[in-house]
Design a protein around this motif. Structure first.
Motif, PDB file in Angstrom:
ATOM      1  N   SER A  15      -1.329   1.320  20.036  1.00  0.00           N
ATOM      2  CA  SER A  15      -2.723   0.978  20.299  1.00  0.00           C
ATOM      3  C   SER A  15      -3.690   1.980  19.684  1.00  0.00           C
ATOM      4  N   LYS A  16      -3.172   3.130  19.245  1.00  0.00           N
ATOM      5  CA  LYS A  16      -4.028   4.157  18.653  1.00  0.00           C
ATOM      6  C   LYS A  16      -3.810   4.294  17.146  1.00  0.00           C
ATOM      7  N   ARG A  17      -2.895   3.537  16.583  1.00  0.00           N
ATOM      8  CA  ARG A  17      -2.629   3.648  15.149  1.00  0.00           C
ATOM      9  C   ARG A  17      -3.799   3.095  14.340  1.00  0.00           C
ATOM     10  N   ALA A  18      -4.045   3.717  13.198  1.00  0.00           N
ATOM     11  CA  ALA A  18      -5.287   3.463  12.472  1.00  0.00           C
ATOM     12  C   ALA A  18      -5.144   2.489  11.315  1.00  0.00           C
ATOM     13  N   ASN A  19      -3.920   2.250  10.813  1.00  0.00           N
ATOM     14  CA  ASN A  19      -3.793   1.602   9.506  1.00  0.00           C
ATOM     15  C   ASN A  19      -3.167   0.219   9.538  1.00  0.00           C
ATOM     16  N   ILE A  20      -3.762  -0.668   8.739  1.00  0.00           N
ATOM     17  CA  ILE A  20      -3.157  -1.933   8.351  1.00  0.00           C
ATOM     18  C   ILE A  20      -3.185  -1.945   6.821  1.00  0.00           C
ATOM     19  N   PHE A  21      -2.045  -2.195   6.198  1.00  0.00           N
ATOM     20  CA  PHE A  21      -1.990  -2.209   4.741  1.00  0.00           C
ATOM     21  C   PHE A  21      -1.768  -3.626   4.227  1.00  0.00           C
ATOM     22  N   TYR A  22      -2.572  -4.023   3.237  1.00  0.00           N
ATOM     23  CA  TYR A  22      -2.284  -5.232   2.460  1.00  0.00           C
ATOM     24  C   TYR A  22      -1.972  -4.762   1.050  1.00  0.00           C
ATOM     25  N   LEU A  23      -0.779  -5.095   0.543  1.00  0.00           N
ATOM     26  CA  LEU A  23      -0.337  -4.622  -0.767  1.00  0.00           C
ATOM     27  C   LEU A  23      -0.036  -5.801  -1.681  1.00  0.00           C
ATOM     28  N   TYR A  47       2.460   6.703  -7.610  1.00  0.00           N
ATOM     29  CA  TYR A  47       3.029   6.625  -6.283  1.00  0.00           C
ATOM     30  C   TYR A  47       1.961   6.920  -5.230  1.00  0.00           C
ATOM     31  N   PHE A  48       1.935   6.111  -4.163  1.00  0.00           N
ATOM     32  CA  PHE A  48       0.990   6.328  -3.066  1.00  0.00           C
ATOM     33  C   PHE A  48       1.761   6.311  -1.746  1.00  0.00           C
ATOM     34  N   ASN A  49       1.478   7.294  -0.915  1.00  0.00           N
ATOM     35  CA  ASN A  49       2.178   7.421   0.356  1.00  0.00           C
ATOM     36  C   ASN A  49       1.638   6.440   1.398  1.00  0.00           C
ATOM     37  N   ILE A  50       2.535   5.878   2.208  1.00  0.00           N
ATOM     38  CA  ILE A  50       2.155   5.056   3.360  1.00  0.00           C
ATOM     39  C   ILE A  50       2.461   5.859   4.618  1.00  0.00           C
ATOM     40  N   PRO A  51       1.448   6.242   5.394  1.00  0.00           N
ATOM     41  CA  PRO A  51       1.689   7.032   6.609  1.00  0.00           C
ATOM     42  C   PRO A  51       2.258   6.160   7.726  1.00  0.00           C
ATOM     43  N   ILE A  52       3.562   5.974   7.715  1.00  0.00           N
ATOM     44  CA  ILE A  52       4.177   4.963   8.586  1.00  0.00           C
ATOM     45  C   ILE A  52       4.008   5.269  10.071  1.00  0.00           C
ATOM     46  N   ALA A  53       3.919   6.549  10.432  1.00  0.00           N
ATOM     47  CA  ALA A  53       3.776   6.884  11.849  1.00  0.00           C
ATOM     48  C   ALA A  53       2.418   6.473  12.394  1.00  0.00           C
ATOM     49  N   ASN A  54       1.456   6.216  11.499  1.00  0.00           N
ATOM     50  CA  ASN A  54       0.104   5.840  11.914  1.00  0.00           C
ATOM     51  C   ASN A  54      -0.254   4.441  11.405  1.00  0.00           C
ATOM     52  N   THR A  55       0.769   3.599  11.214  1.00  0.00           N
ATOM     53  CA  THR A  55       0.558   2.253  10.670  1.00  0.00           C
ATOM     54  C   THR A  55       1.095   1.207  11.639  1.00  0.00           C
ATOM     55  N   THR A  56       0.333   0.149  11.840  1.00  0.00           N
ATOM     56  CA  THR A  56       0.770  -0.941  12.714  1.00  0.00           C
ATOM     57  C   THR A  56       1.415  -2.077  11.921  1.00  0.00           C
ATOM     58  N   ALA A  75      11.230   0.069  10.078  1.00  0.00           N
ATOM     59  CA  ALA A  75      11.748  -0.431  11.354  1.00  0.00           C
ATOM     60  C   ALA A  75      11.862   0.704  12.369  1.00  0.00           C
ATOM     61  N   GLN A  76      12.334   1.860  11.912  1.00  0.00           N
ATOM     62  CA  GLN A  76      12.483   2.994  12.820  1.00  0.00           C
ATOM     63  C   GLN A  76      11.131   3.487  13.330  1.00  0.00           C
ATOM     64  N   ALA A  77      10.096   3.324  12.511  1.00  0.00           N
ATOM     65  CA  ALA A  77       8.751   3.746  12.914  1.00  0.00           C
ATOM     66  C   ALA A  77       8.004   2.656  13.681  1.00  0.00           C
ATOM     67  N   GLY A  78       8.626   1.473  13.839  1.00  0.00           N
ATOM     68  CA  GLY A  78       7.998   0.398  14.607  1.00  0.00           C
ATOM     69  C   GLY A  78       6.871  -0.302  13.886  1.00  0.00           C
ATOM     70  N   VAL A  79       6.946  -0.386  12.541  1.00  0.00           N
ATOM     71  CA  VAL A  79       5.901  -1.029  11.755  1.00  0.00           C
ATOM     72  C   VAL A  79       6.267  -2.492  11.505  1.00  0.00           C
ATOM     73  N   LEU A  80       5.343  -3.410  11.772  1.00  0.00           N
ATOM     74  CA  LEU A  80       5.583  -4.816  11.481  1.00  0.00           C
ATOM     75  C   LEU A  80       5.332  -5.102  10.007  1.00  0.00           C
ATOM     76  N   VAL A  81       6.176  -5.941   9.410  1.00  0.00           N
ATOM     77  CA  VAL A  81       6.043  -6.301   8.003  1.00  0.00           C
ATOM     78  C   VAL A  81       5.931  -7.816   7.900  1.00  0.00           C
ATOM     79  N   GLY A  82       4.986  -8.274   7.076  1.00  0.00           N
ATOM     80  CA  GLY A  82       4.802  -9.711   6.870  1.00  0.00           C
ATOM     81  C   GLY A  82       4.661 -10.021   5.395  1.00  0.00           C
ATOM     82  N   PHE A  83       5.028 -11.229   4.979  1.00  0.00           N
ATOM     83  CA  PHE A  83       4.898 -11.671   3.595  1.00  0.00           C
ATOM     84  C   PHE A  83       3.866 -12.787   3.516  1.00  0.00           C
TER      85      PHE A  83
END
Length: 332
Positions: A15-23, A47-56, A75-83
């Motif tokens: 609930s406190k994570r800041a990032n949503i990425f569209y790639l 190369y660009f880093n994705i801060p997975i610990a702060n990504t929903t 998956a280990q960081a609990g990030v949802l992935v969609g296509f």
């Protein structure tokens, strides 16, 4: 430098994570214990880093690929992935789902149990399920009122919650929502209010002859408004899917959008923020002839500014625990 694993990172509540990425047009991979995305520019790799610990949520659009190693870390960081297709819509996948995102959720059963147990404790009772639908609709309007009262930019663009036609529409909504005796009554009341809000937004932004279409062509500003509505809605679906996954509530336990519709509870929860944030900014950005990227940046900032994910978590947890004990419930 030693490689890092997601378990080494400080956990940030979803609930406190800041990032949503569209790639799009890139390759997502794991490198040196980090998740990166690789793009090509001027004959060199960037190369660009994705801060997975702060990504929903990560949404993968056209021209993307992802490695197994990257998926394992996500998956280990609990990030949802969609296509999805270009711009976040529609879905292109080997699954027959129309106008939706297929969310790939991390496979972890070590999630809370009290929220699912609280949800199913009322879900099989038609009356209690209807009451939960009313709660969602009431919370949706409370959030819209709060956001439109607080947001100075929205006020500057004419989205004034004190406008007579809006107040009249909200009063009618509350009356019909309270008197609703079945699910179809709630859906009809919701549709009527949304239609009024579309008209209000179109008049404010001087987008004449607007008609809601789920397949916009972007040839005209009114089509662009439809494109932005679709795009913003899919981002809202990502937040809703994340909320439900973290709380351990399956998407099939819908209270409004139908027992058999795929992912229906995602649509129920996304409704909490769509009218308050996605709707006005879709029209404003269309009137300003903004690009997809500019709209996406604006709507994601609005989600952050108005704590949309926090609001979703709080609302779902409140409804889930309404019929059970909240002893031992922890923030997520």
């Amino acid at each position: 430098m030693d490689d890092l694993s997601p378990s080494d990172l400080k956990t940030i509540l979803h609930s406190k994570r800041a990032n949503i990425f569209y790639l799009e047009y890139c390759r997502v991979m794991q490198k040196d214990g980090r998740v990166l995305y690789l793009t090509e520019a001027n004959k060199e790799n960037l190369y660009f880093n994705i801060p997975i610990a702060n990504t929903t949520v990560i949404l993968l659009g056209n021209g993307t690929s992802i490695t197994q190693a990257a998926m394992r870390m996500l998956a280990q960081a609990g990030v949802l992935v969609g296509f999805s297709g270009g711009g976040g819509t529609p879905l292109y996948m080997a699954n027959n789902v129309e106008h939706a995102i297929e969310w790939i959720t991390p496979q972890s059963e070590y999630r809370p149990t009290e929220y699912l147990q609280g949800w199913v404790s009322f879900w099989f009772d038609d009356g209690k399920r209807l009451a939960a639908g009313k709660q969602i609709q009431t919370a949706r309007i409370e959030y819209l009122t709060q956001v439109w009262q607080k947001d100075k930019e929205l006020k500057q663009n004419g989205f004034d919650i004190t406008a007579k036609n809006i107040q009249s529409a909200l009063a009618t909504f509350h009356q019909r929502n309270e008197k609703a005796n079945k699910n179809s009554d709630l859906l009809l009341t919701e549709a009527q209010l949304t239609k009024t809000l579309y008209k209000f937004a179109a008049n404010n932004t001087k987008l004449e002859n607007f008609t809601r279409q789920h397949q916009g062509s972007s040839k005209q500003h009114t089509d662009k408004a439809n494109d932005f509505l679709n795009h913003g809605n899919y981002l809202a679906y990502g937040l809703a899917a994340c909320t439900l996954w973290v709380l351990g509530i399956p998407h099939g336990f819908a209270v409004m959008h139908g027992k058999t519709r795929r992912g229906a509870l995602v649509f129920d929860i996304a409704d909490l923020i769509k009218d308050a944030l996605v709707l006005p900014w879709a029209f404003i950005c269309a009137a300003e002839n903004a690009t997809e990227q500019e709209f996406r940046q604006q709507i994601l900032q609005a989600f952050t500014d108005h704590k949309a994910l926090d609001f979703m978590f709080d609302t779902v947890k409140s409804i889930a625990l309404n019929n059970g004990s909240d002893d031992g419930a922890q923030p997520l």
